[in-house]
Design an enzyme around this catalytic site. Structure first.
Site, PDB file in Angstrom:
ATOM      1  N   CYS B  82       0.839  -1.212   0.000  1.00 27.86           N
ATOM      2  CA  CYS B  82       0.000   0.000   0.000  1.00 27.86           C
ATOM      3  C   CYS B  82       0.877   1.267   0.000  1.00 27.86           C
ATOM      4  O   CYS B  82       1.649   1.460  -0.917  1.00 27.86           O
ATOM      5  CB  CYS B  82      -1.000  -0.047   1.144  1.00 27.86           C
ATOM      6  SG  CYS B  82      -2.370   1.092   0.919  1.00 27.86           S
ATOM      7  N   HIS B 193      -3.731  -5.190  -1.132  1.00 30.68           N
ATOM      8  CA  HIS B 193      -3.494  -5.791   0.182  1.00 30.68           C
ATOM      9  C   HIS B 193      -3.502  -7.312   0.059  1.00 30.68           C
ATOM     10  O   HIS B 193      -4.566  -7.917   0.114  1.00 30.68           O
ATOM     11  CB  HIS B 193      -4.565  -5.325   1.168  1.00 30.68           C
ATOM     12  CG  HIS B 193      -4.417  -3.888   1.527  1.00 30.68           C
ATOM     13  ND1 HIS B 193      -3.647  -3.468   2.577  1.00 30.68           N
ATOM     14  CD2 HIS B 193      -4.880  -2.769   0.931  1.00 30.68           C
ATOM     15  CE1 HIS B 193      -3.648  -2.147   2.638  1.00 30.68           C
ATOM     16  NE2 HIS B 193      -4.395  -1.697   1.648  1.00 30.68           N
ATOM     17  N   GLU B 195      -2.782  -9.376   2.234  1.00 27.24           N
ATOM     18  CA  GLU B 195      -3.294  -9.944   3.495  1.00 27.24           C
ATOM     19  C   GLU B 195      -4.821  -9.956   3.536  1.00 27.24           C
ATOM     20  O   GLU B 195      -5.408 -10.547   4.432  1.00 27.24           O
ATOM     21  CB  GLU B 195      -2.704  -9.182   4.691  1.00 27.24           C
ATOM     22  CG  GLU B 195      -3.267  -7.797   4.971  1.00 27.24           C
ATOM     23  CD  GLU B 195      -2.721  -6.681   4.080  1.00 27.24           C
ATOM     24  OE1 GLU B 195      -2.053  -6.980   3.070  1.00 27.24           O
ATOM     25  OE2 GLU B 195      -2.992  -5.501   4.397  1.00 27.24           O
TER      26      GLU B 195
END
Lengths: 257, 213
Positions: B82, B193, B195
């Site tokens: 990010c 992202h 994750e």
């Protein structure tokens, strides 16, 4: 090809347990939030939202543990709403593994809280929940107001103006619920969805009233929503998320299939 | 074997750490201790919020010099996520113009706010949700991930690297073709992202852990 519209199942949580039945075939215990979150994740849910309806503080700790367990197993965005009143509440939820928090009544009581929260944690994790009810009569130009306490208490705030103000204060996304439609299965209030979606630059999640897959389509194509949130049509197995996504994609909506 | 998620005070690091722990038995730590960062085998540089704040906090926590030194030496794999990706470029136009770390040549720009999709709906900024990532060049971190796979994004600014050789992934949003995966040598950085990108994201993190540049 581009950015997909999102489908977000919403779960009500009380003391770390999902309440209001969720029926998946083969599930051991329909109240286990981790199991339910995993099912929705496997079905291809784009995000999951938890609405914490816990009354007591002690039970709230259980909700935090629940978020921790889910965040260790399910790797899609998680939003937690309900009872978020202070920056400490937000910090607690983010530390537990939530990606966004949804602020509702606390924003109405103190709009500066949204500004403070966005400054501290970034707009990307601040969702402002807007509960709107139509207040204009038949034949009058449409007007919606913000209500609190589950739609019982009027605030006098114009919903479209409020939405713009919340974005200006730092909301990264708006969760718009029509209190007239919530629980009716008669479809989103497309008028307020379109009015707010056109008035702000940030994504709008439409909520309240979904009964059919056409309602989801209408929310995006007519309401201009960027995401649709639903509870009962998915919980009771009327439709699965893949069914809903295929249906929307067949009608020309970009979806993550 | 330790993976250090660099904590300079910006953003939600727990999601990244939890996703890493899910794909590896290696030790994952969230730290701002220079000794721990130097001692780690792999580094993750996250970042959320305004880039001025990210660069400011990096300065304040006295980690800017260390990160620059580690980028210069390329002695261990680093994954930027990010704003942690955007910071690697020369400059961002956010907050009236902010000098970044200058590891890769290029700029960070704001999405135009007048874009519309095929259904004539206005494209919102931030660019939030799942979008397709096109693998522009091969890279070990793409192993086992489909071409044009969906990843989860939340951002209003995007990277535009000036050297094509540093661009590994691109994503279209309106008329913008954002450089969403960039890198060189032992550094790889993504705008999305991993994750939060379900299976594809976890695969990318696993590839990072197995990567020996």
């Amino acid at each position: 090809m581009g950015l997909s519209k999102r489908i977000i199942p919403c779960l009500d949580v009380d003391g770390g347990r999902v309440v209001k039945g969720v029926n998946f075939i083969g599930i051991r215990d329909a109240g286990d939030p981790v199991e339910i979150a995993q099912r929705y994740n496997l079905q291809g849910a784009d995000e999951i939202t938890f609405l914490d309806i816990t009354a007591s503080h002690e039970d709230r700790d259980t909700t935090v543990e629940m978020v921790e367990r889910i965040a260790g197993e399910v790797f899609i965005p998680l939003t937690v709403g309900g009872g978020i009143r202070t920056c400490d509440d937000i910090r607690t939820m983010l530390n537990a593994g939530a990606d966004k928090v949804s602020i509702n009544t606390a924003a109405v009581n103190n709009p500066d809280f949204v500004r403070e929260a966005a400054d501290r944690f970034g707009s990307q994790c601040i969702v402002v929940a807007i509960d709107a009810k139509r207040v204009s009569g038949e034949g009058e130009p449409p007007r919606w107001e913000i209500f609190t306490h589950g739609g019982r208490r009027p605030t006098g705030l114009d919903a479209v103006e409020w939405a713009k103000k919340m974005v200006e204060f730092g909301a990264g996304e708006l969760l718009l619920t029509s209190m007239d439609r919530d629980g009716t299965k008669s479809g989103f209030d497309l008028g307020v969805t379109r009015a707010i979606s056109d008035a702000v630059t940030v994504p709008v999640i439409a909520s309240g009233g979904v009964g059919t897959l056409d309602h989801l389509v209408d929310g995006v194509l007519e309401g201009g929503a960027d995401a649709v949130l639903a509870a009962s049509i998915f919980h009771f197995g009327e439709y699965t998320i893949p069914e809903a996504k295929r249906y929307m994609a067949e009608r020309g909506i970009e979806m993550r299939l | 074997m330790t993976i250090a998620v660099i904590d300079y005070g910006m953003g939600n690091l727990h999601s990244v750490a939890k996703a890493l722990e899910h794909v590896t038995h290696e030790h994952v730590i969230i730290t701002r201790d220079p000794r721990c960062i130097r001692g780690a085998t792999r580094l993750v540089l996250p970042g959320q919020g305004a880039i001025r704040d990210c660069m400011g906090e990096l300065e304040k926590t006295e980690l800017r010099g260390l990160v620059l030194e580690l980028l210069a030496s390329q002695s261990k794999p680093l994954l930027g996520i990010c704003v942690g990706q955007q910071m690697l470029l020369d400059h961002s136009e956010e907050n009236g113009g902010i000098a970044c770390l200058g590891f890769l040549p290029g700029e960070v720009k704001h999405f135009p706010t007048d874009m519309r999709d095929a259904n004539e709906q206005r494209l919102k900024v931030p660019h939030m949700g799942w979008n397709l990532v096109h693998q522009h060049h091969d890279h070990p971190l793409w192993n086992g991930i489909d071409q044009d796979e969906h990843f989860y994004f939340v951002h209003s600014y995007y990277a535009e690297a000036s050297d094509d050789a540093t661009v590994f992934g691109t994503t279209e949003y309106g008329r913008v073709n954002a450089h969403v995966a960039i890198g060189r040598d032992a550094t790889f950085a993504v705008q999305f992202h991993p994750e939060k990108s379900s299976r594809a994201g976890l695969k990318l993190l696993e590839n990072f852990i197995n990567w020996t540049p």
